[in-house]
Design a protein around this motif. Structure first.
Motif: not given
Length: 523
Positions: A389-417
């Motif tokens: 997620p970058l901004f706006g509603d994207q964190p909320e959208n990806l929270l729903r993706v995780e709640a529905k169990k068809f994906g995971v998310s990672i914060q931009l500041t936590q991106i390491r290879a």
């Protein structure tokens, strides 16, 4: 079952088929990126269903690098901002994107964008040539999009009924639907509908924070309203939201949490869906190289190409190099840093056919920023997700993706290879994510009516009935103290307290009278 669905479809669409005259409809697209893509699709759908549709398009800020625009069958009125406005807006937007990539995005940054949009709105309402042209067209209906609130003011200025499209997650704006705080999460609370006690406490407190922020957003347009509407007939933005005949929500319950809706609220998530076409040969050749391992699609939205952080590009490239799959990455090649060697399994492109690639049989994963349109396309094709997620509603959208169990998310500041590679391998290799994505796809696809049929059917319905007054609760006309039963609570409080006080007084008088009578007897 098929026969029942066919009857339901005919019953819903027949009024539209009987609608004898094509309506004149105005759509407004005053913000670029995915907002334009959605309004373009809505406009095209309505034009294809016999209506005469005109789009007022703000042409200066599409933010769609490499976008291959199709020929339009509808009429377009272009509105160009003064060059100094345009430069200032782009300068601010670049600054905000840079702050986002550094993990410093704040609500104040959104206010900066909206302040620019407010100034742009004043410029549009000042343009007598455009506004008079729109008035002379005498449209039957206006369709507005809810990010910039200027379209609401344009519709009010034209004095025409309007329909609103919410392009983002339900809850980004309060337009009157019932929202029980015990299980309907407030926007940006990052809560699901399963809240424990402390979650409900947080949700309750976040409601006041959300209300304050919405008031700050609305107040940006106060000067615009004062300048362009005469005293005594100045609209209130919060009232204008409730004036909309219909609210179309660009989402679906395959993705959203279940919640109560008003009758004039319709989910149309999946409007962007189109039949899958064969991908261009250059992509097919690349995909073939990786055989059954398949490929990963990476697309972080229409605005991310504007700013590309070298550090993040380096980490993402290193993460992709650890995958056995091929990676097709929407990333501006001309901006690729010369000191970073592109991984051998990665192909970067300015533009890609996202829908067609998501529908390809060899896709294994979609790495996305979490915009609603992208998430809905992933659901359509049953593709699991890793979200950044970058901004706006994207964190909320990806929270729903995780709640529905068809994906995971990672914060931009936590991106390491290593971290990103682990996340991607987790979703690709654990088949439960794919199963959940397919289950969401089945839910979305099993509606008896497509999103486009719902859009057209409901618009035809209000055109025939002269509006949607029959779909709006009387609560919209009630003062707030009546709506929340404060007068009833006050009455129910006063009556027993008043009765108790009166009874106490009467008992006191009775006691004094008895005492007086006894004294007289003794005397």
């Amino acid at each position: 079952m098929v026969g029942q669905q066919a009857l339901l479809l005919v019953g819903f669409l027949l009024p539209g088929l009987l609608f004898s005259e094509a309506a004149k409809i105005l759509t407004l697209s005053l913000v670029g990126g995915s907002h334009f893509l959605l309004m373009n699709r809505v406009t095209q759908i309505l034009q294809d269903h016999v209506h005469n549709v005109t789009m007022l398009l703000q042409s200066g800020n599409l933010f769609l690098p490499g976008f291959k625009e199709e020929e339009k069958s509808y009429k377009v009125i272009n509105w160009f901002l003064p060059e100094d406005f345009n430069k200032e807006f782009k300068k601010s937007f670049h600054f905000i994107m840079e702050e986002t990539f550094k993990g410093r995005s704040t609500f104040d940054h959104l206010l900066i964008v909206l302040e620019h949009l407010g100034l742009q709105c004043s410029d549009l309402l000042r343009r007598n040539d455009i506004m008079n042209s729109l008035k002379n067209e005498n449209f039957d209906l206006v369709i507005v999009e809810t990010f910039d609130y200027c379209p609401f003011l344009v519709a009010e200025k034209l004095g025409k009924p309007f329909v609103s499209i919410l392009p983002s997650t339900f809850g980004t704006v309060d337009f009157g639907p019932p929202s029980p705080l015990s299980y309907v999460p407030v926007f940006y609370s990052l809560l699901t509908d399963h809240m424990d006690f402390w979650g409900r406490v947080k949700n309750f407190l976040m409601f006041f924070d959300f209300s304050m922020k919405q008031w700050q957003i609305f107040s940006i347009y106060d000067n615009v309203i004062k300048e362009h509407f005469p005293e005594g007939s100045r609209p209130v933005l919060s009232h204008l939201l409730k004036k909309a005949e219909l609210w179309f929500i660009n989402s679906d319950f395959a993705f959203e949490f279940a919640r109560p809706l008003l009758p004039n609220t319709v989910y149309v998530g999946g409007l962007m869906a189109k039949p899958v076409k064969p991908v261009p040969q250059e992509f097919e050749n690349f995909i073939t190289r990786f055989g059954d391992s398949g490929f990963v699609l990476v697309a972080l939205g229409s605005t991310v190409n504007i700013i590309q952080s070298q550090e993040i590009l380096k980490e993402m490239n290193a993460a992709f190099a650890r995958l056995p799959q091929g990676v097709i990455w929407k990333c501006k090649p001309s901006h690729w840093p010369k000191d970073i060697q592109l991984a051998a399994n990665v192909k970067i492109v300015d533009w890609l056919p996202q829908n067609d690639l998501l529908g390809h049989p060899r896709i294994r994963l979609f790495v996305t920023h979490g915009g609603v349109n992208s998430v809905m396309e992933a659901i359509q094709h049953g593709v699991p997700v890793v979200g950044i997620p970058l901004f706006g509603d994207q964190p909320e959208n990806l929270l729903r993706v995780e709640a529905k169990k068809f994906g995971v998310s990672i914060q931009l500041t936590q991106i390491r290879a290593e971290t990103l590679a682990l996340k991607m391998k987790q979703v690709i290799e654990d088949k439960r994510y794919k199963s959940a994505a397919v289950a969401a796809s089945i839910i979305r696809a099993s509606h008896p009516l497509t999103p486009a049929q719902r859009l057209v059917g409901w618009i035809d319905h209000i055109l025939q009935t002269g509006g949607a007054a029959h779909l709006k609760p009387h609560a919209f006309q009630q003062p707030w103290h009546e709506q929340y039963l404060l007068d009833v609570f006050l009455f129910l409080l006063v009556v027993p307290l008043g009765t108790a006080w009166l009874c106490g007084k009467l008992l006191g008088l009775g006691a004094r009278w008895l005492c007086g009578a006894r004294k007289l007897k003794k005397a």
